[in-house]
Write an enzyme that holds these catalytic residues in place. Structure first.
Site, PDB file in Angstrom:
ATOM      1  N   ARG A  71       3.412   4.233  -2.067  1.00 15.44           N
ATOM      2  CA  ARG A  71       3.087   5.345  -2.956  1.00 15.44           C
ATOM      3  C   ARG A  71       2.634   4.871  -4.335  1.00 15.44           C
ATOM      4  O   ARG A  71       1.682   5.405  -4.915  1.00 15.44           O
ATOM      5  CB  ARG A  71       4.308   6.260  -3.094  1.00 15.44           C
ATOM      6  N   HIS A 102      11.474  -3.840 -18.080  1.00 18.95           N
ATOM      7  CA  HIS A 102      11.692  -2.979 -16.915  1.00 18.95           C
ATOM      8  C   HIS A 102      11.556  -1.495 -17.288  1.00 18.95           C
ATOM      9  O   HIS A 102      12.492  -0.700 -17.135  1.00 18.95           O
ATOM     10  CB  HIS A 102      13.059  -3.241 -16.284  1.00 18.95           C
ATOM     11  N   PHE A 110       0.822  -1.218   0.000  1.00 15.97           N
ATOM     12  CA  PHE A 110       0.000   0.000   0.000  1.00 15.97           C
ATOM     13  C   PHE A 110       0.852   1.262   0.000  1.00 15.97           C
ATOM     14  O   PHE A 110       0.478   2.305   0.514  1.00 15.97           O
ATOM     15  CB  PHE A 110      -0.948   0.010   1.206  1.00 15.97           C
ATOM     16  N   ARG A 135       8.930  -6.083  -7.626  1.00 15.22           N
ATOM     17  CA  ARG A 135      10.245  -6.713  -7.663  1.00 15.22           C
ATOM     18  C   ARG A 135      10.109  -8.083  -8.318  1.00 15.22           C
ATOM     19  O   ARG A 135       9.166  -8.826  -8.034  1.00 15.22           O
ATOM     20  CB  ARG A 135      10.810  -6.875  -6.244  1.00 15.22           C
ATOM     21  N   GLU A 188      16.949 -10.688 -13.864  1.00 12.69           N
ATOM     22  CA  GLU A 188      17.132  -9.739 -14.971  1.00 12.69           C
ATOM     23  C   GLU A 188      18.602  -9.659 -15.383  1.00 12.69           C
ATOM     24  O   GLU A 188      19.489  -9.691 -14.522  1.00 12.69           O
ATOM     25  CB  GLU A 188      16.657  -8.350 -14.540  1.00 12.69           C
ATOM     26  N   SER A 210      -1.733  -5.898   3.113  1.00 15.22           N
ATOM     27  CA  SER A 210      -0.501  -5.385   3.702  1.00 15.22           C
ATOM     28  C   SER A 210      -0.422  -5.903   5.126  1.00 15.22           C
ATOM     29  O   SER A 210      -1.333  -6.579   5.611  1.00 15.22           O
ATOM     30  CB  SER A 210      -0.489  -3.850   3.688  1.00 15.22           C
ATOM     31  N   THR A 256       4.913  -4.972 -11.185  1.00 15.75           N
ATOM     32  CA  THR A 256       5.819  -3.847 -11.419  1.00 15.75           C
ATOM     33  C   THR A 256       6.640  -3.571 -10.166  1.00 15.75           C
ATOM     34  O   THR A 256       7.282  -2.533 -10.068  1.00 15.75           O
ATOM     35  CB  THR A 256       5.042  -2.575 -11.809  1.00 15.75           C
TER      36      THR A 256
END
Length: 284
Positions: free
Chosen positions: A124, A250, A122, A203, A232, A144, A201
């Site tokens: 930004r 990414h 939760f 990790r 990655e 959360s 989006t």
């Protein structure tokens, strides 16, 4: 830069400014003859830096939070739309010359309107995604460790599995690290509805890519949209070949505005460090 070059840079320079794809390990940070005094990371995530070793070496570590929030939220919504509406499948078909014209049942997807968006985390970025999703008519729920009074959401789920059972779209925004590694595993994927879409989006380490590839291949969930990956720049080979997954390289913070602001954050932290002033974004 490989590990050897990074270790040499620690001895040749006063500051090291890695990106999220550089692995700044204990051996690099504790190299003999080190000269670097600050690791000013170009990126918000810092799981690639051994913070315990940095503290042991007496090094300051900073990151670049806040400035990539809106850009990353845009990518999360992009992935939702592409996966739900099967946009990537359609573009590939058209470019390959296989499109034969409009048909009533051709590449029928799902609307975002009325769907339940489950946000994992939760912070930004999740809040920015929630604001955007509400404009599409989505209902918002989140998971959360504790509820947040100011979260723009309709429901809070203390249990991730319970949220996964209900969400039409599950969007990941949790931090990386050992506690959250593979939080989306085979067991969690098994309780998601067959029409559900997974978006990541956050990790790459949050998702067991092998388990996800199996779930997608067997159509146990409808689709996925990924912008980050566990190893990655390498992506699980099965994911590459699946039609029902959208794969982006990414791009979360890849706007002129966000990347410039990230660079300025790095520069501002360096200026403060060498001036002996309090750092703007210390993480160690």
């Amino acid at each position: 830069m490989d590990a050897v070059a990074l270790a040499q840079a620690m001895c040749d320079h006063d500051a090291l400014c890695p990106t999220v794809t550089d692995r700044v390990t204990r051996d690099i940070l504790l190299v003999q003859g080190r000269r670097v005094g600050i690791i000013a990371n170009y990126g918000a995530g810092y799981e690639h830096i051994d913070l315990a070793a940095a503290r042991e070496a007496g090094l300051a570590v900073t990151n670049t939070p806040d400035v990539l929030t809106e850009a990353t939220a845009d990518i999360a919504i992009t992935l939702m739309l592409m996966a739900m509406r099967r946009a990537a499948e359609g573009e590939r078909e058209l470019r390959a010359g296989d499109w034969t014209g409009w048909r009533p049942t051709h590449l029928v997807g799902q609307s975002l309107d009325g769907k339940l968006l489950g946000l994992v985390g939760f912070g930004r970025i999740a809040r920015a995604v929630a604001r955007r999703a509400q404009a599409f008519g989505m209902r918002i729920a989140y998971h959360s460790r504790r509820p947040a009074a100011d979260m723009p959401a309709d429901a809070y789920y203390a249990d991730l599995g319970a949220l996964a059972q209900q969400a039409d779209v599950l969007s990941l925004h949790a931090p990386g690290g050992a506690e959250t590694r593979h939080m989306v595993d085979a067991a969690l994927l098994a309780v998601m509805p067959a029409h559900a879409v997974l978006v990541n989006t956050g990790r790459g380490s949050l998702v067991d890519e092998g388990a996800l590839a199996e779930a997608l291949a067997e159509r146990r969930i409808a689709a996925a949209g990924l912008d980050v990956y566990e190893n990655e720049p390498h992506v699980h080979p099965t994911l590459i070949d699946l039609p029902n997954v959208v794969l982006l390289p990414h791009l979360g913070s890849a706007t002129i505005e966000a990347r410039t602001a990230m660079g300025m954050k790095v520069a501002d932290n360096l200026d403060r460090f060498f001036a002996g002033e309090p750092l703007l974004d210390p993480v160690a």
